[in-house]
Write an enzyme that holds these catalytic residues in place. Structure first.
Site, short mmCIF file in Angstrom:
data_model
loop_
_atom_site.label_atom_id
_atom_site.label_comp_id
_atom_site.label_asym_id
_atom_site.label_seq_id
_atom_site.Cartn_x
_atom_site.Cartn_y
_atom_site.Cartn_z
N GLU A 146 -11.50 112.83 27.79
CA GLU A 146 -10.47 111.98 27.22
C GLU A 146 -9.44 112.83 26.65
O GLU A 146 -8.32 112.47 26.75
CB GLU A 146 -11.09 111.04 26.24
CG GLU A 146 -11.97 110.03 26.61
CD GLU A 146 -13.42 110.42 27.11
OE1 GLU A 146 -14.05 111.53 26.87
OE2 GLU A 146 -14.16 109.51 27.76
N HIS B 259 -19.86 100.56 20.90
CA HIS B 259 -19.10 100.01 22.05
C HIS B 259 -18.12 98.57 21.58
O HIS B 259 -17.83 97.72 22.29
CB HIS B 259 -19.82 99.54 23.27
CG HIS B 259 -20.13 100.45 24.05
ND1 HIS B 259 -21.20 101.48 23.79
CD2 HIS B 259 -19.55 101.10 25.11
CE1 HIS B 259 -21.29 102.67 24.61
NE2 HIS B 259 -20.22 102.08 25.62
#
Ligand SMILES: Cc1ncc(C[n+]2csc(CCOP(=O)(O)OP(=O)(O)O)c2C)c(N)n1
Lengths: 330, 325
Positions: A63, A132
């Site tokens: 990322e 999440h």
């Protein structure tokens, strides 16, 4: 209902991506599983076949570097659209977003700019537990140098991307994961929309419900229910968290004199806190009741359905808070 | 091939002297309170920047660290704007918003001093990606210290650049210490070129105290990168003579070690070679020193005369001014 094409939030974003790739050769899409897999929420499905692997780039699980590479490519004349699967993983790229994207223009005395778009899913409600389920748009909205947008409607899903691409600054688009399947009609010629104003989504005179993103449908459902009970709630969709359109919020509350803020972020230090502060700063004497807030419970989002439901803002919570606000006598 | 003629050697000497004298002056001005914040000196490492820059074309891109005065000067960023930046003046390279650690210069494609260890590497990958997508033949040269090799961004960037075959020259300045942490106290494998080669790119090390060796290695590396596809990793073994920054009592290294490395001062070495060849005598050296001193003095005068940014402009450039092209 507008007449037009039946579509979904997901398809609206996809057609915006397709249009961007068609219109500007500098645009390319990059992220984890955006190509062969078709995107973790299937937003980019089909784009690899249409535009090829140079412009729809699958990245490794890195990322920080693929976001940083987006920043570098933007500074070097391209118009990258970087997808981070979900905002939960944006934490691994926080260095690049905060220390590079947000600072370069200012820190270079205006010599460089970062015309970059970063898209990511946000939000809870699918029983995927704490790691999440974060809502981090309010965090990013804290940072000068970034722009933060939260499309909640098909029109915004379709129209915000192009405007974000034309902006010379880094724009972060937060797409609530529960909105991807939302369906409706979109005019066939739907096009770019502004990314710096809030919108009144439902007019009302008794109270203002101020919200954004995944909480907008909940706020509209609450307003509908309140209308049955004789309360005319106005619903304001912030649309953009940075820059925050103080004028539209203040105008609404100046009309209704009461405010309820709905935010899936945690209450402490949230965008709901910022909206409250602006109301206090700009229209304190217009308020006939204390500002109410409906936010997520201050816990890491739990997995079990009953606990997750209890932790998130729900229609019933919004209705109750709004009833409370309107029943307060000035 | 590098031009190891006497003239070129003299040029390398001049470049290194420009950096050394500029930084000695900076340290002095720091003590005098003219420069504030963090100041990281490059003294001892001049051969690296001076050598590598010889191999780059004007259109190439340079990404640097917070220890970047040497890179900036060797790249051709004016000493005046550089000094004015450290003075916090509006005429500074970054209009007073960056300071010593954040020198930017669009004209020389000098994309900043980056003060996050490892933070510049992803940016360099992106610059190279943009060039590749457009078909531009540029090289992006990215400097970082050996401390960055322990960061995740290093590994992600090496992998992505190699995977996508991007034109990046990774220049690792191994001065043996990351602040006070010696290389062998932070790396399981201290042969950094070996480590880098695991990513599938050519990687080798060079004596970073020998400006001509650095130049030759950089020429070869840049030629390889330009020939493509893919990056090259160069480890330059060097040493910083000064403390990490201005606040470092240097508890972590013995004085004898510092003294031994100073014996290999890259500036003295080139001077000795030139003297041996009869290409440099006291008169010529004095003349050279005098020219450099005058350039440094002019930079100080520029910084002194420069103005402070108006506070009305405090928030300028937070967002880009004007539309994107
Ligand atoms: C991500 C990050 N962690 C820690 C620091 C604090 N810090 C500044 S310089 C430095 C040492 C870096 O050493 P190296 O990369 O070898 O470069 P050198 O200073 O020797 O040139 C550290 C730990 C930082 N700036 N960034």
């Amino acid at each position: 209902m507008t007449t037009g094409v039946r579509t979904s939030y997901r398809e609206a974003i996809r057609s915006a991506l397709r249009e961007a790739l068609q219109r500007d050769p500098r645009v390319f899409v990059m992220g984890e599983d955006v190509g062969r897999y078709g995107g973790c929420y299937a937003v980019t499905k089909g784009l690899l076949e249409e535009f090829g692997p140079e412009r729809v780039r699958d990245t490794p699980l890195s990322e920080s570097t693929f976001v940083g590479a987006g920043i570098g490519a933007a500074m070097n004349g391209m118009r990258p659209i970087v997808e981070i699967m979900t905002c939960n993983f944006s934490l691994l790229a926080l260095d690049q977003i905060m220390n590079n994207a947000a600072t370069v223009s200012h820190m270079s005395g205006g010599q460089f700019s970062v015309p970059l778009v970063i898209r990511m899913a946000t939000g809870a409600g699918r029983q995927v537990a704490a790691q999440h389920s974060h809502s981090l748009e309010g965090w990013f909205a804290h940072v000068p140098g970034l722009k933060v947008v939260t499309p909640a409607t098909l029109e915004d899903a379709r129209g915000m991307l192009w405007t974000a691409l034309e902006d010379p600054n880094p724009v972060l688009i937060f797409e609530h994961a529960l909105l991807y399947n939302a369906e409706g009609e979109l005019p066939a010629d739907a096009g770019p929309v502004d990314i710096d104003t809030a919108r009144v989504r439902r007019e009302g005179r008794d109270v203002s419900i101020v919200t954004y993103g995944g909480s907008l449908p909940k706020a509209l459902a609450a307003a509908e229910e309140l209308a049955q009970a004789g309360v005319q709630a106005e619903v304001v969709d912030l649309r953009t968290l940075r820059p925050l359109d103080t004028g539209t919020i203040v105008a609404s509350v100046t009309k209704t004199h009461r405010a309820v803020i709905v935010d899936e972020g945690w209450r402490s230090g949230s965008i709901s806190a910022e909206v409250t502060a602006r109301l206090v700063e700009h229209c304190f004497y217009e308020l006939d009741a204390p500002v109410r807030r409906v936010c997520s419970a201050e816990v890491p989002t739990p997995y079990a359905k009953h606990m997750e439901d209890a932790a998130l803002p729900q229609v019933a919570d919004i209705v109750a808070a709004t009833q409370d606000a309107v029943s307060t006598v000035a | 091939m590098p031009r190891h003629t006497e003239d070129h050697r003299l040029h390398l000497l001049r470049e290194m002297l420009r950096i050394r004298r500029f930084e000695e002056k900076s340290a002095e001005l720091y003590s005098a309170g003219k420069i504030r914040g963090f100041l990281h000196l490059y003294i001892g490492e001049e051969a690296v920047a001076a050598g590598v820059m010889q191999s780059l074309a004007p259109d190439d891109t340079v990404v640097a660290t917070y220890r970047e005065h040497g890179h900036a000067i060797a790249r051709g960023v004016g000493m005046g704007p550089l000094m004015a930046e450290m003075y916090g003046k509006a005429e500074g390279a970054s209009r007073g918003r960056g300071g010593s650690m954040h020198i930017f210069d669009a004209a020389t494609r000098f994309v900043g001093g980056n003060a996050i260890v490892g933070g510049g590497l992803p940016l360099a990958v992106g610059y190279a990606l943009a060039d590749r997508l457009r078909g531009d033949a540029r090289v992006t040269c990215c400097f970082f210290g050996e401390g960055a090799v322990a960061e995740g961004e290093f590994h992600e960037s090496m992998n992505l650049a190699a995977l996508w075959g991007l034109p990046v020259l990774f220049c690792c300045e191994n001065n043996l210490y990351a602040m006070g942490t010696a290389l062998q106290r932070s790396e399981s494998e201290t042969d950094l070129a070996l480590k880098a080669s695991a990513y599938g790119m050519p990687a080798w090390h060079v004596d970073g105290m020998d400006v001509e060796a650095v130049e030759a290695a950089a020429q070869r590396a840049v030629t390889t990168v330009r020939g493509g596809p893919g990056p090259v990793f160069l480890e330059m073994r060097t040493y910083r003579f000064r403390p990490h920054s201005m606040y470092d009592p240097e508890l972590y290294r013995p004085k004898e070690e510092v003294a031994a490395w100073k014996e290999r001062d890259p500036i003295s070495t080139v001077q000795a070679t030139l003297r041996e060849q009869g290409a440099l005598d006291n008169v010529a050296l004095e003349k050279l020193e005098d020219e450099v001193a005058r350039e440094v003095e002019a930079a100080v005068a520029f910084a002194e005369a420069a103005t402070l940014e108006s506070l009305d402009d405090l928030a300028r450039f937070v967002y880009a001014e004007g539309a994107a092209e």
